[in-house]
Write a protein that holds these residues in place. Sequence first.
Motif, PDB file in Angstrom:
ATOM      1  N   ASP A 320       0.826  -1.211   0.000  1.00  0.00           N
ATOM      2  CA  ASP A 320       0.000   0.000   0.000  1.00  0.00           C
ATOM      3  C   ASP A 320       0.861   1.261   0.000  1.00  0.00           C
ATOM      4  O   ASP A 320       2.095   1.197  -0.017  1.00  0.00           O
ATOM      5  CB  ASP A 320      -0.985  -0.005   1.181  1.00  0.00           C
ATOM      6  N   ASP A 321       0.197   2.410   0.020  1.00  0.00           N
ATOM      7  CA  ASP A 321       0.923   3.678  -0.054  1.00  0.00           C
ATOM      8  C   ASP A 321       1.366   4.182   1.315  1.00  0.00           C
ATOM      9  O   ASP A 321       1.855   5.307   1.431  1.00  0.00           O
ATOM     10  CB  ASP A 321       0.080   4.739  -0.757  1.00  0.00           C
ATOM     11  N   ARG A 322       1.232   3.362   2.345  1.00  0.00           N
ATOM     12  CA  ARG A 322       1.715   3.715   3.684  1.00  0.00           C
ATOM     13  C   ARG A 322       3.003   2.972   4.035  1.00  0.00           C
ATOM     14  O   ARG A 322       3.458   3.025   5.178  1.00  0.00           O
ATOM     15  CB  ARG A 322       0.638   3.407   4.735  1.00  0.00           C
ATOM     16  N   GLY A 323       3.548   2.241   3.075  1.00  0.00           N
ATOM     17  CA  GLY A 323       4.814   1.564   3.304  1.00  0.00           C
ATOM     18  C   GLY A 323       4.705   0.155   3.838  1.00  0.00           C
ATOM     19  O   GLY A 323       5.716  -0.420   4.261  1.00  0.00           O
ATOM     20  N   SER A 324       3.529  -0.445   3.809  1.00  0.00           N
ATOM     21  CA  SER A 324       3.332  -1.781   4.375  1.00  0.00           C
ATOM     22  C   SER A 324       3.143  -2.827   3.291  1.00  0.00           C
ATOM     23  O   SER A 324       2.518  -2.570   2.250  1.00  0.00           O
ATOM     24  CB  SER A 324       2.110  -1.810   5.299  1.00  0.00           C
ATOM     25  N   ILE A 325       3.689  -4.024   3.547  1.00  0.00           N
ATOM     26  CA  ILE A 325       3.436  -5.202   2.718  1.00  0.00           C
ATOM     27  C   ILE A 325       2.718  -6.232   3.586  1.00  0.00           C
ATOM     28  O   ILE A 325       3.226  -6.619   4.648  1.00  0.00           O
ATOM     29  CB  ILE A 325       4.730  -5.812   2.171  1.00  0.00           C
ATOM     30  N   PHE A 326       1.555  -6.668   3.157  1.00  0.00           N
ATOM     31  CA  PHE A 326       0.773  -7.677   3.878  1.00  0.00           C
ATOM     32  C   PHE A 326       0.847  -8.997   3.111  1.00  0.00           C
ATOM     33  O   PHE A 326       0.833  -9.018   1.884  1.00  0.00           O
ATOM     34  CB  PHE A 326      -0.696  -7.257   3.982  1.00  0.00           C
ATOM     35  N   SER A 327       0.909 -10.088   3.846  1.00  0.00           N
ATOM     36  CA  SER A 327       0.782 -11.410   3.243  1.00  0.00           C
ATOM     37  C   SER A 327      -0.563 -12.005   3.623  1.00  0.00           C
ATOM     38  O   SER A 327      -1.033 -11.825   4.757  1.00  0.00           O
ATOM     39  CB  SER A 327       1.925 -12.333   3.681  1.00  0.00           C
ATOM     40  N   PHE A 328      -1.186 -12.692   2.669  1.00  0.00           N
ATOM     41  CA  PHE A 328      -2.484 -13.328   2.879  1.00  0.00           C
ATOM     42  C   PHE A 328      -2.390 -14.791   2.444  1.00  0.00           C
ATOM     43  O   PHE A 328      -1.760 -15.105   1.428  1.00  0.00           O
ATOM     44  CB  PHE A 328      -3.573 -12.637   2.054  1.00  0.00           C
ATOM     45  N   LEU A 329      -3.039 -15.656   3.195  1.00  0.00           N
ATOM     46  CA  LEU A 329      -3.163 -17.051   2.806  1.00  0.00           C
ATOM     47  C   LEU A 329      -4.427 -17.199   1.973  1.00  0.00           C
ATOM     48  O   LEU A 329      -5.501 -16.745   2.370  1.00  0.00           O
ATOM     49  CB  LEU A 329      -3.232 -17.950   4.044  1.00  0.00           C
ATOM     50  N   PHE A 330      -4.286 -17.820   0.803  1.00  0.00           N
ATOM     51  CA  PHE A 330      -5.403 -17.961  -0.118  1.00  0.00           C
ATOM     52  C   PHE A 330      -5.940 -19.381  -0.051  1.00  0.00           C
ATOM     53  O   PHE A 330      -5.202 -20.343  -0.269  1.00  0.00           O
ATOM     54  CB  PHE A 330      -4.951 -17.639  -1.541  1.00  0.00           C
ATOM     55  N   LEU A 337      -9.550 -15.148   1.733  1.00  0.00           N
ATOM     56  CA  LEU A 337      -8.269 -14.575   2.106  1.00  0.00           C
ATOM     57  C   LEU A 337      -8.149 -14.497   3.625  1.00  0.00           C
ATOM     58  O   LEU A 337      -9.086 -14.067   4.305  1.00  0.00           O
ATOM     59  CB  LEU A 337      -8.108 -13.162   1.534  1.00  0.00           C
ATOM     60  N   THR A 338      -7.007 -14.913   4.148  1.00  0.00           N
ATOM     61  CA  THR A 338      -6.736 -14.806   5.586  1.00  0.00           C
ATOM     62  C   THR A 338      -5.454 -14.008   5.770  1.00  0.00           C
ATOM     63  O   THR A 338      -4.393 -14.400   5.277  1.00  0.00           O
ATOM     64  CB  THR A 338      -6.561 -16.200   6.227  1.00  0.00           C
ATOM     65  N   LYS A 339      -5.557 -12.889   6.462  1.00  0.00           N
ATOM     66  CA  LYS A 339      -4.395 -12.039   6.674  1.00  0.00           C
ATOM     67  C   LYS A 339      -3.400 -12.756   7.581  1.00  0.00           C
ATOM     68  O   LYS A 339      -3.751 -13.291   8.636  1.00  0.00           O
ATOM     69  CB  LYS A 339      -4.803 -10.705   7.287  1.00  0.00           C
ATOM     70  N   ALA A 340      -2.122 -12.779   7.156  1.00  0.00           N
ATOM     71  CA  ALA A 340      -1.104 -13.524   7.899  1.00  0.00           C
ATOM     72  C   ALA A 340      -0.062 -12.617   8.536  1.00  0.00           C
ATOM     73  O   ALA A 340       0.060 -12.557   9.756  1.00  0.00           O
ATOM     74  CB  ALA A 340      -0.424 -14.540   6.976  1.00  0.00           C
ATOM     75  N   LYS A 341       0.717 -11.884   7.735  1.00  0.00           N
ATOM     76  CA  LYS A 341       1.824 -11.099   8.248  1.00  0.00           C
ATOM     77  C   LYS A 341       1.801  -9.688   7.673  1.00  0.00           C
ATOM     78  O   LYS A 341       1.222  -9.445   6.617  1.00  0.00           O
ATOM     79  CB  LYS A 341       3.173 -11.759   7.901  1.00  0.00           C
ATOM     80  N   ARG A 342       2.470  -8.787   8.395  1.00  0.00           N
ATOM     81  CA  ARG A 342       2.626  -7.419   7.906  1.00  0.00           C
ATOM     82  C   ARG A 342       4.069  -6.974   8.124  1.00  0.00           C
ATOM     83  O   ARG A 342       4.638  -7.194   9.190  1.00  0.00           O
ATOM     84  CB  ARG A 342       1.690  -6.454   8.625  1.00  0.00           C
ATOM     85  N   LEU A 343       4.648  -6.348   7.099  1.00  0.00           N
ATOM     86  CA  LEU A 343       5.991  -5.784   7.189  1.00  0.00           C
ATOM     87  C   LEU A 343       5.915  -4.313   6.814  1.00  0.00           C
ATOM     88  O   LEU A 343       5.386  -3.970   5.751  1.00  0.00           O
ATOM     89  CB  LEU A 343       6.946  -6.504   6.242  1.00  0.00           C
ATOM     90  N   GLU A 387       3.802 -18.548   5.771  1.00  0.00           N
ATOM     91  CA  GLU A 387       2.864 -17.448   5.982  1.00  0.00           C
ATOM     92  C   GLU A 387       3.325 -16.170   5.281  1.00  0.00           C
ATOM     93  O   GLU A 387       2.738 -15.116   5.445  1.00  0.00           O
ATOM     94  CB  GLU A 387       2.675 -17.186   7.486  1.00  0.00           C
ATOM     95  N   GLY A 388       4.396 -16.280   4.509  1.00  0.00           N
ATOM     96  CA  GLY A 388       4.851 -15.131   3.739  1.00  0.00           C
ATOM     97  C   GLY A 388       5.687 -14.136   4.512  1.00  0.00           C
ATOM     98  O   GLY A 388       5.824 -12.982   4.088  1.00  0.00           O
ATOM     99  N   THR A 389       6.282 -14.539   5.624  1.00  0.00           N
ATOM    100  CA  THR A 389       7.156 -13.653   6.394  1.00  0.00           C
ATOM    101  C   THR A 389       8.389 -13.302   5.558  1.00  0.00           C
ATOM    102  O   THR A 389       8.982 -14.166   4.912  1.00  0.00           O
ATOM    103  CB  THR A 389       7.599 -14.330   7.696  1.00  0.00           C
ATOM    104  N   LEU A 390       8.778 -12.028   5.596  1.00  0.00           N
ATOM    105  CA  LEU A 390       9.861 -11.534   4.753  1.00  0.00           C
ATOM    106  C   LEU A 390      11.074 -11.140   5.578  1.00  0.00           C
ATOM    107  O   LEU A 390      10.947 -10.579   6.669  1.00  0.00           O
ATOM    108  CB  LEU A 390       9.392 -10.320   3.936  1.00  0.00           C
ATOM    109  N   GLN A 391      12.244 -11.416   5.028  1.00  0.00           N
ATOM    110  CA  GLN A 391      13.517 -11.043   5.644  1.00  0.00           C
ATOM    111  C   GLN A 391      14.374 -10.392   4.568  1.00  0.00           C
ATOM    112  O   GLN A 391      14.623 -10.983   3.519  1.00  0.00           O
ATOM    113  CB  GLN A 391      14.203 -12.285   6.216  1.00  0.00           C
ATOM    114  N   LEU A 392      14.821  -9.165   4.823  1.00  0.00           N
ATOM    115  CA  LEU A 392      15.593  -8.439   3.824  1.00  0.00           C
ATOM    116  C   LEU A 392      16.903  -9.149   3.539  1.00  0.00           C
ATOM    117  O   LEU A 392      17.685  -9.446   4.441  1.00  0.00           O
ATOM    118  CB  LEU A 392      15.868  -7.003   4.285  1.00  0.00           C
TER     119      LEU A 392
END
Length: 482
Positions: A320-330, A337-343, A387-392
């Motif tokens: 989104d335009d607020r700087g967040s990336i969300f992961s969803f389980l489909f 859609l089930t919201k999983a993680k937010r970065l 769950e789509g967790t991200l690590q730089l």
Amino acid sequence: MAAVWQQVLAVDARYNAYRTPTFPQFRTQYIRRRSQLLRENAKCGFEPGLRRQYLRLRSQLLALRYGPLSEQSSFRASSVRSSRTTLDRMEDFEEDPRAQGARGHRRSVSRGSYQLQAQMNRAVYDERPPGSLVPTSVAEASRAMAGDTTLSENYAFAGMYHIFDQHVDSAVPRLQFANDDKHLLACCSLDGTLSIMTLSPAPPSVKVTLRGHEKPVTDFAWSLSNDVIVSTSQDGTLRIWNTEDGRCIREVCDPDSSELLCCTFQPMNNNLTVVGNSKHVLQVVNISTGKKVKGGSSKLTGRVLSLSFDAPGKILWAGDDRGSIFSFLFDMATGKLTKAKRLVVSEGSSISSISARSWISREARDPSLLVNACVNKLLLYRVVDNEGTLQLKRSFPIQHGSQPIHSIFCPLMSFRQGACVVTGSEDMCVYFFDVERNTKAIVNKLQGHSSPVLDVSFNCDESLLASSDTTGMVIIWRREQK
């Protein structure tokens, strides 16, 4: 000294908008001819010092003739086998979710987690003989297309094959080659239309123009079999198009009456499209009925700008335009859609592009996410769990502060040593980065646009690269033949 002639071409391109302002076709012909002449002169072996002197004199003369360059203006706005098969065989998740496993055009989905996938990738790699570059036998064909060249050799794109200017003076925010196709390309424009272009047989031409949106088109996506395109627009509609004749098959209005900003097909079932709007809502839509899927909506912290599924279609990332990336389980059975993680990448920075890839190269064997986030960097993340967790993992410097810049993984990168990603930039250049090179990661840099480069796309065998900018110019670059 190919780099010098590219710099000369870049200088000419930046001043090109000042030439014959009432005749844009002449400007296109001029820059195309300049590219041809400069390429021919580059083969003559002139003294490098003379070329650099010419570049300085050329820059000075253009500055005297047209004046200093002004800052660039801001962006004006923030499978199925045939079209009949695509539409007639679309499944309605709302009416009969139990029937999903019975239809023939749904592919099976791996049940392994991302941790297991990474471990399996490493195991396959470790079992290969020393020095082997290809992870699986299925990849041999792609390895053959890539050849035994280095990254620098393989991505020696320079020559302009063609320039499209049908959307002149209106930004082209997205463009994409058709799936597994060498010569079919589409793009969308802020002028409210989309174009489908064919590059062969010569000369390249616009095959069909898709007309119907009443406001700027923000995004589009090809179906798996390339017979259908879906598009989103600031007019609040999702449209489904027949790519053969340009006919609008269906129009779906946003229930929130908000601008639609992005879209993507569900990779395992092209009956479903995910769209994001300006009221922070993410929604799964069944394009056969035009209905929302029950449980297929969620809300983000800002305007939904970018979307990407993983290859199995089990995880969806949204930016989104607020700087967040969300992961969803489909949920493959219901479309839920089930919201999983937010970065939070950077508070207040727009996530303009997300691309997912399960295997980058033999050196980068973990599932990865490529992100443009208006932080003057291209970001590469490792996906660490199911769950789509991200690590730089690492970042690459580019100019990106406000424009909706996009980037891509190279389609054949998994099958040679090293790995390459390509991105647009606000400095009017296209950059190629080797994600595994610790120093001097830039593999190539293309100069020729006269405004910020918004999107890039490879054809299936990497012989052509397309790029688009804020002035509406689409450049087709051809890989140098060795």
